[in-house]
Enzyme design. Sequence first.
Site, PDB file in Angstrom:
ATOM      1  N   ARG A 110      -1.757   6.851   8.062  1.00  0.00           N
ATOM      2  CA  ARG A 110      -1.240   5.701   8.812  1.00  0.00           C
ATOM      3  C   ARG A 110      -0.303   6.173   9.905  1.00  0.00           C
ATOM      4  O   ARG A 110       0.894   5.939   9.870  1.00  0.00           O
ATOM      5  CB  ARG A 110      -0.513   4.739   7.860  1.00  0.00           C
ATOM      6  CG  ARG A 110      -1.381   3.980   6.895  1.00  0.00           C
ATOM      7  CD  ARG A 110      -2.359   3.031   7.587  1.00  0.00           C
ATOM      8  NE  ARG A 110      -1.750   2.099   8.495  1.00  0.00           N
ATOM      9  CZ  ARG A 110      -1.352   0.868   8.161  1.00  0.00           C
ATOM     10  NH1 ARG A 110      -1.516   0.424   6.945  1.00  0.00           N
ATOM     11  NH2 ARG A 110      -0.799   0.088   9.061  1.00  0.00           N
TER      12      ARG A 110
ATOM     13  N   TYR B  11       3.848   5.914   2.783  1.00  0.00           N
ATOM     14  CA  TYR B  11       2.917   7.051   2.852  1.00  0.00           C
ATOM     15  C   TYR B  11       3.739   8.329   2.877  1.00  0.00           C
ATOM     16  O   TYR B  11       4.566   8.511   3.766  1.00  0.00           O
ATOM     17  CB  TYR B  11       2.021   6.933   4.090  1.00  0.00           C
ATOM     18  CG  TYR B  11       1.081   5.769   3.967  1.00  0.00           C
ATOM     19  CD1 TYR B  11       1.500   4.473   4.273  1.00  0.00           C
ATOM     20  CD2 TYR B  11      -0.209   5.939   3.492  1.00  0.00           C
ATOM     21  CE1 TYR B  11       0.645   3.392   4.108  1.00  0.00           C
ATOM     22  CE2 TYR B  11      -1.063   4.869   3.339  1.00  0.00           C
ATOM     23  CZ  TYR B  11      -0.623   3.601   3.642  1.00  0.00           C
ATOM     24  OH  TYR B  11      -1.461   2.530   3.474  1.00  0.00           O
TER      25      TYR B  11
ATOM     26  N   ARG C 256       0.836  -1.200   0.000  1.00  0.00           N
ATOM     27  CA  ARG C 256       0.000   0.000   0.000  1.00  0.00           C
ATOM     28  C   ARG C 256       0.866   1.244   0.000  1.00  0.00           C
ATOM     29  O   ARG C 256       1.966   1.263   0.546  1.00  0.00           O
ATOM     30  CB  ARG C 256      -0.879   0.034   1.250  1.00  0.00           C
ATOM     31  CG  ARG C 256      -1.978  -0.976   1.251  1.00  0.00           C
ATOM     32  CD  ARG C 256      -3.238  -0.517   0.536  1.00  0.00           C
ATOM     33  NE  ARG C 256      -3.812   0.653   1.167  1.00  0.00           N
ATOM     34  CZ  ARG C 256      -4.208   1.737   0.511  1.00  0.00           C
ATOM     35  NH1 ARG C 256      -4.073   1.821  -0.777  1.00  0.00           N
ATOM     36  NH2 ARG C 256      -4.733   2.745   1.137  1.00  0.00           N
TER      37      ARG C 256
ATOM     38  N   GLU D 155     -11.717   7.679  -5.243  1.00  0.00           N
ATOM     39  CA  GLU D 155     -11.799   7.405  -3.804  1.00  0.00           C
ATOM     40  C   GLU D 155     -13.162   7.858  -3.281  1.00  0.00           C
ATOM     41  O   GLU D 155     -13.755   8.813  -3.785  1.00  0.00           O
ATOM     42  CB  GLU D 155     -10.678   8.170  -3.087  1.00  0.00           C
ATOM     43  CG  GLU D 155     -10.530   7.864  -1.640  1.00  0.00           C
ATOM     44  CD  GLU D 155      -9.992   6.476  -1.355  1.00  0.00           C
ATOM     45  OE1 GLU D 155     -10.374   5.920  -0.309  1.00  0.00           O
ATOM     46  OE2 GLU D 155      -9.207   5.950  -2.152  1.00  0.00           O
TER      47      GLU D 155
ATOM     48  N   CYS E 199      -7.797   2.540 -12.387  1.00  0.00           N
ATOM     49  CA  CYS E 199      -7.976   3.754 -11.595  1.00  0.00           C
ATOM     50  C   CYS E 199      -9.428   3.858 -11.151  1.00  0.00           C
ATOM     51  O   CYS E 199     -10.351   3.559 -11.925  1.00  0.00           O
ATOM     52  CB  CYS E 199      -7.641   4.994 -12.415  1.00  0.00           C
ATOM     53  SG  CYS E 199      -5.914   5.128 -12.873  1.00  0.00           S
TER      54      CYS E 199
ATOM     55  N   ARG F 263      -3.946   7.143  -3.787  1.00  0.00           N
ATOM     56  CA  ARG F 263      -3.621   5.916  -3.061  1.00  0.00           C
ATOM     57  C   ARG F 263      -3.362   4.812  -4.082  1.00  0.00           C
ATOM     58  O   ARG F 263      -3.937   4.837  -5.173  1.00  0.00           O
ATOM     59  CB  ARG F 263      -4.771   5.515  -2.148  1.00  0.00           C
ATOM     60  CG  ARG F 263      -5.028   6.479  -1.006  1.00  0.00           C
ATOM     61  CD  ARG F 263      -6.342   6.115  -0.310  1.00  0.00           C
ATOM     62  NE  ARG F 263      -6.609   6.888   0.869  1.00  0.00           N
ATOM     63  CZ  ARG F 263      -7.238   8.068   0.891  1.00  0.00           C
ATOM     64  NH1 ARG F 263      -7.658   8.622  -0.230  1.00  0.00           N
ATOM     65  NH2 ARG F 263      -7.441   8.695   2.039  1.00  0.00           N
TER      66      ARG F 263
ATOM     67  N   ARG G 225       2.781   3.955 -16.556  1.00  0.00           N
ATOM     68  CA  ARG G 225       3.167   3.721 -17.956  1.00  0.00           C
ATOM     69  C   ARG G 225       4.453   4.477 -18.278  1.00  0.00           C
ATOM     70  O   ARG G 225       5.347   3.960 -18.944  1.00  0.00           O
ATOM     71  CB  ARG G 225       2.043   4.136 -18.902  1.00  0.00           C
ATOM     72  CG  ARG G 225       0.770   3.339 -18.744  1.00  0.00           C
ATOM     73  CD  ARG G 225       0.908   1.927 -19.269  1.00  0.00           C
ATOM     74  NE  ARG G 225      -0.361   1.223 -19.167  1.00  0.00           N
ATOM     75  CZ  ARG G 225      -0.503   0.054 -18.598  1.00  0.00           C
ATOM     76  NH1 ARG G 225       0.534  -0.561 -18.064  1.00  0.00           N
ATOM     77  NH2 ARG G 225      -1.678  -0.538 -18.552  1.00  0.00           N
TER      78      ARG G 225
END
Length: 142
Positions: free
Chosen positions: A113, A105, A5, A75, A72, A87, A61
Amino acid sequence: MRGVRGAITARENSKNEIIKVTKNLLSRMIETNQINKKEIVSIIFTATDDLDREYPAVAARKLGYEEVPLMCYQELNINNSLKKCIRTMVYINRNCSLENINHVYLKKAKNLRNDLGALEWSEIAPSIGDKKAITTIAAVWV
């Protein structure tokens, strides 16, 4: 298979900024976890609704991940959530323990986080004897 992540924030909603910060995030995730291109199964990106000038996948890419399946999504728009945030989840074909995965992050996304940065270096340094592990943790905290 494991998932790595990561998240990063952008300063503005522009094509160049979205590509720049996404390339930065992916590069750090790949470097920190020593991911070989052949290990990548797929990458999923999400972006908040205030980032709509470019698909974050374009950055992948541009980094040469032309054969990797990319998706994609937008959110969820949750009240008081972090704005201008990208994210990602990089799925890798690797047999390792979860403790060997380092999530990344960056910028304001570090606040997503707090648990990853909650420990002080002095609290964990004595328990780490491996120089490579120390470098990896330092890279995530930068």
